[in-house]
Motif scaffolding. Structure first.
Motif, mmCIF file in Angstrom:
data_model
loop_
_atom_site.group_PDB
_atom_site.id
_atom_site.type_symbol
_atom_site.label_atom_id
_atom_site.label_comp_id
_atom_site.label_asym_id
_atom_site.label_seq_id
_atom_site.Cartn_x
_atom_site.Cartn_y
_atom_site.Cartn_z
ATOM 1 N N ARG A 37 43.537 18.110 65.565
ATOM 2 C CA ARG A 37 42.432 17.359 65.592
ATOM 3 C C ARG A 37 42.973 16.313 64.392
ATOM 4 N NH1 ARG A 37 38.005 20.872 65.046
ATOM 5 N NH2 ARG A 37 38.642 23.404 65.206
ATOM 6 N N GLY A 38 42.107 15.262 64.307
ATOM 7 C CA GLY A 38 42.440 13.864 64.103
ATOM 8 C C GLY A 38 43.890 13.502 64.850
ATOM 9 N N CYS A 39 44.422 13.869 66.153
ATOM 10 C CA CYS A 39 45.484 13.415 66.457
ATOM 11 C C CYS A 39 45.395 12.612 67.527
ATOM 12 C CB CYS A 39 46.244 14.561 66.862
ATOM 13 S SG CYS A 39 47.419 15.575 65.822
ATOM 14 N N THR A 40 46.475 12.273 67.883
ATOM 15 C CA THR A 40 46.171 11.137 69.455
ATOM 16 C C THR A 40 45.324 11.891 70.246
ATOM 17 O OG1 THR A 40 48.795 10.526 69.025
ATOM 18 C CG2 THR A 40 47.391 10.187 71.205
ATOM 19 N N CYS A 41 45.182 13.079 70.717
ATOM 20 C CA CYS A 41 44.146 13.432 71.921
ATOM 21 C C CYS A 41 43.289 14.590 71.072
ATOM 22 C CB CYS A 41 45.019 14.187 73.196
ATOM 23 S SG CYS A 41 44.237 14.529 74.229
ATOM 24 N N GLU A 42 42.591 15.031 70.918
ATOM 25 C CA GLU A 42 41.425 15.486 69.693
ATOM 26 C C GLU A 42 41.170 17.057 70.866
ATOM 27 O OE1 GLU A 42 39.719 15.500 67.566
ATOM 28 O OE2 GLU A 42 40.418 13.861 66.666
ATOM 29 N N LEU A 43 41.097 17.400 70.161
ATOM 30 C CA LEU A 43 40.980 19.388 70.832
ATOM 31 C C LEU A 43 40.026 19.640 71.683
ATOM 32 C CD1 LEU A 43 41.255 21.910 67.549
ATOM 33 C CD2 LEU A 43 43.081 21.843 70.029
ATOM 34 N N LEU A 44 39.292 18.893 72.104
ATOM 35 C CA LEU A 44 37.798 18.707 72.753
ATOM 36 C C LEU A 44 37.618 17.703 73.636
ATOM 37 C CD1 LEU A 44 35.710 21.263 71.455
ATOM 38 C CD2 LEU A 44 37.728 21.382 72.967
ATOM 39 N N GLU A 45 38.975 16.453 73.617
ATOM 40 C CA GLU A 45 39.316 15.127 74.158
ATOM 41 C C GLU A 45 37.824 14.963 75.715
ATOM 42 O OE1 GLU A 45 39.175 11.979 73.577
ATOM 43 O OE2 GLU A 45 40.594 12.549 72.208
ATOM 44 N N ARG A 85 41.493 35.173 67.646
ATOM 45 C CA ARG A 85 41.895 35.440 68.625
ATOM 46 C C ARG A 85 41.592 34.905 69.819
ATOM 47 N NH1 ARG A 85 44.746 40.159 66.595
ATOM 48 N NH2 ARG A 85 43.517 41.252 68.411
ATOM 49 N N GLY A 86 40.253 35.589 70.060
ATOM 50 C CA GLY A 86 39.963 34.792 71.060
ATOM 51 C C GLY A 86 39.127 33.693 71.648
ATOM 52 N N GLN A 87 38.796 33.299 70.051
ATOM 53 C CA GLN A 87 38.474 31.433 70.045
ATOM 54 C C GLN A 87 39.409 30.511 70.476
ATOM 55 O OE1 GLN A 87 36.970 31.204 65.704
ATOM 56 N NE2 GLN A 87 35.348 31.850 66.587
ATOM 57 N N ALA A 88 40.677 31.163 70.019
ATOM 58 C CA ALA A 88 41.963 30.868 70.161
ATOM 59 C C ALA A 88 42.435 30.202 72.124
ATOM 60 C CB ALA A 88 43.550 31.485 69.420
ATOM 61 N N ILE A 89 42.636 31.408 72.316
ATOM 62 C CA ILE A 89 42.853 32.258 73.474
ATOM 63 C C ILE A 89 41.629 31.128 74.614
ATOM 64 C CG2 ILE A 89 42.290 33.400 75.617
ATOM 65 C CD1 ILE A 89 42.795 35.360 74.045
ATOM 66 N N GLU A 90 40.366 30.742 73.908
ATOM 67 C CA GLU A 90 39.536 30.020 74.703
ATOM 68 C C GLU A 90 39.464 28.516 74.381
ATOM 69 O OE1 GLU A 90 35.644 30.530 73.401
ATOM 70 O OE2 GLU A 90 35.307 32.287 74.634
ATOM 71 N N GLN A 91 40.370 28.138 72.859
ATOM 72 C CA GLN A 91 40.916 26.854 72.568
ATOM 73 C C GLN A 91 42.109 25.759 73.209
ATOM 74 O OE1 GLN A 91 39.060 24.555 69.784
ATOM 75 N NE2 GLN A 91 39.876 24.295 71.514
ATOM 76 N N ILE A 92 42.929 26.940 74.000
ATOM 77 C CA ILE A 92 44.090 26.824 74.266
ATOM 78 C C ILE A 92 43.725 26.287 75.871
ATOM 79 C CG2 ILE A 92 46.399 27.111 74.790
ATOM 80 C CD1 ILE A 92 47.145 28.563 72.184
#
Length: 251
Positions: A37-45, A85-92
């Motif tokens: 979040r707010g980084c060079t590449c956003e999580l959902l760029e 954890r489920g959300q983290a797996i989806e996010q990664i």
């Protein structure tokens, strides 16, 4: 072994061409960027933006070889809460796709955040270890199919503090897409980084060192010898302090 430069998180993409160019001028052909979040590449760029970022790097003479996933509650695969954890797996899994679009072959990440300890919730170190293993077993297919290697970072947030324990975790997962990424400063708090290297051997995909090139040559001979001994073929990531003086670590 390929030496690349870490680019600290930034809110302004307009700064990147200059940083890419300075890194190329320093003789490096690769970079690591931060995803979050707010980084060079956003999580959902978007795919378009990811490919544009890779193209911009290419125009400046470098390539994005690695990405660092910034610590975020939505990306902690060893968390106590099942839903989290489920959300983290989806996010990664989503971040793996962005790495593929940018051409990054390695994604460094820390499994937990906020420290691991027994508390009122009953969440223990062993719980974190079990949850991390279960999550990696699910994620391994995303990494393998995406052609991206997960670089799991030990010694952060009080987790994975023993080289043999970390080696055992990686061997249990037993995937070419799940390996180790060492932060030399973090590992040095719990032992010699060279010992981690000789214990992990082929399981190691990335090494991060805050030292500059000159400092490494003078002070880290044991580290470099260990990398030579195990025939390390991954990425050696320097902090880029010569390029971006004063930038703080990203985790």
């Amino acid at each position: 072994m390929l030496t690349i430069a870490h680019i600290a998180r930034t809110h302004h993409r307009r700064e990147l061409p200059e940083q890419f160019a300075r890194i190329a001028e320093a003789g490096m052909t690769g970079v690591e960027i931060v995803v979050g979040r707010g980084c060079t590449c956003e999580l959902l760029e978007s795919e378009e933006n990811c490919r544009a970022l890779a193209e911009e790097a290419g125009r400046c003479g470098v390539r994005i070889f690695s990405a660092l996933l910034a610590d975020d509650p939505q990306a902690r695969i060893g968390a106590a809460d099942h839903r989290q954890r489920g959300q983290a797996i989806e996010q990664i899994a989503a971040v793996v796709r962005r790495c593929r679009w940018m051409g990054a072959e390695t994604l460094r990440l820390a499994p937990v955040g906020g420290g691991v300890r027994c508390g009122e919730t009953g969440f223990s170190y062993q719980d974190a270890l079990n949850h991390t293993y279960d999550s990696l077993q699910i994620l391994r297919l995303d990494f393998e199919r995406g052609g991206v290697v997960a670089g799991i970072m030990p010694c952060l947030q009080g987790f994975l503090l023993s080289p043999p324990e970390f080696r055992e975790l990686l061997d249990r997962v037993n995937s070419p897409g799940i390996k180790a990424a060492l932060d030399c400063t973090a590992c040095a708090r719990f032992g010699e980084p060279a010992d981690w290297i000789t214990t992990l051997q082929y399981r190691l995909t990335a090494v991060y060192d805050e030292s500059t090139m000159a400092e490494r040559a003078c002070d880290d001979r044991a580290l470099l010898n260990a990398l030579d001994e195990v025939r390390f073929e991954g990425v050696f990531i320097c902090s880029g302090l010569l390029l971006c003086a004063g930038s703080p670590p990203d985790y």
